[in-house]
Enzyme design. Structure first.
Site, PDB file in Angstrom:
ATOM      1  N   HIS A  71       3.936 -10.227  -4.706  1.00 54.73           N
ATOM      2  CA  HIS A  71       5.064  -9.513  -5.021  1.00 54.73           C
ATOM      3  C   HIS A  71       6.118  -9.537  -3.715  1.00 54.73           C
ATOM      4  CE1 HIS A  71       7.482  -5.906  -6.437  1.00 54.73           C
ATOM      5  NE2 HIS A  71       7.760  -5.709  -5.262  1.00 54.73           N
ATOM      6  N   SER A  72       7.452  -9.927  -3.842  1.00 56.86           N
ATOM      7  CA  SER A  72       8.487 -10.364  -3.032  1.00 56.86           C
ATOM      8  C   SER A  72       7.847 -11.293  -1.949  1.00 56.86           C
ATOM      9  CB  SER A  72       8.939  -9.120  -2.239  1.00 56.86           C
ATOM     10  OG  SER A  72       9.915  -9.061  -1.424  1.00 56.86           O
ATOM     11  N   TYR A  73       7.811 -11.071  -0.664  1.00 66.34           N
ATOM     12  CA  TYR A  73       7.453 -11.893   0.148  1.00 66.34           C
ATOM     13  C   TYR A  73       5.924 -12.632  -0.269  1.00 66.34           C
ATOM     14  CZ  TYR A  73       4.767 -13.487   4.462  1.00 66.34           C
ATOM     15  OH  TYR A  73       4.021 -14.072   5.567  1.00 66.34           O
ATOM     16  N   ALA A  75       5.119 -13.211  -3.075  1.00 64.47           N
ATOM     17  CA  ALA A  75       5.328 -14.302  -4.331  1.00 64.47           C
ATOM     18  C   ALA A  75       5.403 -15.585  -3.750  1.00 64.47           C
ATOM     19  CB  ALA A  75       6.616 -13.821  -4.940  1.00 64.47           C
ATOM     20  N   SER A  99       6.541 -11.882  -8.354  1.00 65.31           N
ATOM     21  CA  SER A  99       7.163 -10.537  -8.464  1.00 65.31           C
ATOM     22  C   SER A  99       8.252 -10.110  -7.546  1.00 65.31           C
ATOM     23  CB  SER A  99       5.883  -9.283  -8.561  1.00 65.31           C
ATOM     24  OG  SER A  99       6.414  -8.220  -8.860  1.00 65.31           O
TER      25      SER A  99
END
Length: 231
Positions: A71-73, A75, A99
Site C-alpha cells: 500500500h502506497s510506499y 507498493a 494499492s
C-alpha cells in the site's frame, strides 16, 4: 497461497493483522515487518532500497505459491521486490497488487520530504492523514517515529523518476475514488510496468482506504488470490 503484505511509509505490518479473519483458510496473510517498527522496533530503520530488499527477501518462502501486496510506499517496495525475484530467476509471485500508489515514473512529489525538519515533517504527516493525532502530539513517541518515516521517505526521494523496468507477473492496482495522492490516471500507468496482464480496481475512500474500506479491499484481494481475477 501466501499473501505477503508490505505497509505504507512509517507504518507497522500489524496494520494487516485483521485481514486473516476476512480471508479463507486457503490464503495465509504474511505481514512483512520492516526494521524499526512493530515486532522489529529495536532494529535500525533502513534508508536505502537495496539493503531493504535484501532484508525482505529473507522473509519470503519461495517453495509455496504467493502474491505480493503493498500500500502506497509499500507498493513501490513490493514492485522492486518482484523485480529482484525476477532478476534472480526465483519463482515470481502469482500477482503483484499495488494499492494507493502512483506508477513509479510519477513518484517525484515526495522527493524532498525526507529533508524536511522534524517540525516540517510532522506538519506534512498531519496534512496527509493516516498518522494518529495522539502520536503527532506526543514528543517522546515522535522522537522514535520520525527516523522511521524519514528512512522510508529517503528511499522514495532517491528512487528516481525514470523507467525502472518491469515485472513478469500480472499486476492489479487498487485506487481510492477520493484519493488525491494517487488518482485513477496515475494508477493506470502501472500497466506500463508489467510484461503480463494488468487490472485496476476502484475502492471507496481516500489515500488510506486500507483502513476505511478494509472489508471491500480485502474482498478484492481475495478474488485475485483465489480466482486470479483482474478487472
Amino acid at each position: 497461497m501466501n499473501l505477503y503484505c508490505i505497509p505504507y511509509a512509517g507504518c507497522s505490518a500489524r496494520v494487516y493483522d485483521s485481514w486473516q479473519r476476512h480471508l479463507p483458510d486457503s490464503v495465509t496473510v504474511m505481514p512483512m515487518e520492516l526494521p524499526g517498527r512493530g515486532a522489529r522496533c529495536v532494529a535500525e530503520p533502513i534508508d536505502e532500497l537495496a539493503p531493504l530488499l535484501a532484508d525482505l527477501y529473507q522473509q519470503l518462502d519461495l517453495t509455496s505459491p504467493y502474491v505480493l501486496f503493498g500500500h502506497s510506499y509499500g507498493a513501490v517496495i513490493a514492485f522492486e521486490l518482484a523485480k529482484l525475484l525476477r532478476s534472480k530467476g526465483d519463482p515470481e509471485p502469482a500477482a503483484l497488487m499495488v494499492s494507493a500508489s502512483r506508477a513509479p515514473r510519477l513518484l517525484g512529489a515526495d522527493a524532498d520530504t525526507h529533508r524536511l525538519s522534524d517540525a516540517e515533517l510532522t506538519k506534512r504527516l498531519a496534512e496527509l492523514g493516516g498518522t494518529p493525532q495522539e502520536l503527532l502530539e506526543n514528543e517522546e513517541l515522535m522522537e522514535v517515529y520520525l527516523p522511521v518515516i524519514r528512512a522510508d521517505y529517503r528511499i522514495l526521494g532517491e528512487y528516481g523518476t525514470g523507467s525502472p523496468g518491469t515485472v513478469g507477473c500480472p499486476v492489479v492496482a487498487f485506487y481510492g475514488d477520493a484519493d488525491d495522492e494517487a488518482d485513477l490516471a496515475s494508477v493506470e500507468e502501472w500497466a506500463n510496468f508489467t510484461d503480463s496482464a494488468f487490472g485496476v480496481e476502484k475502492i471507496h475512500g481516500d489515500h488510506f482506504f486500507l483502513h476505511a474500506a478494509e472489508s471491500e479491499l480485502v474482498a478484492a484481494v481475495e478474488a485475485v488470490c483465489t480466482k486470479g481475477e483482474l478487472s
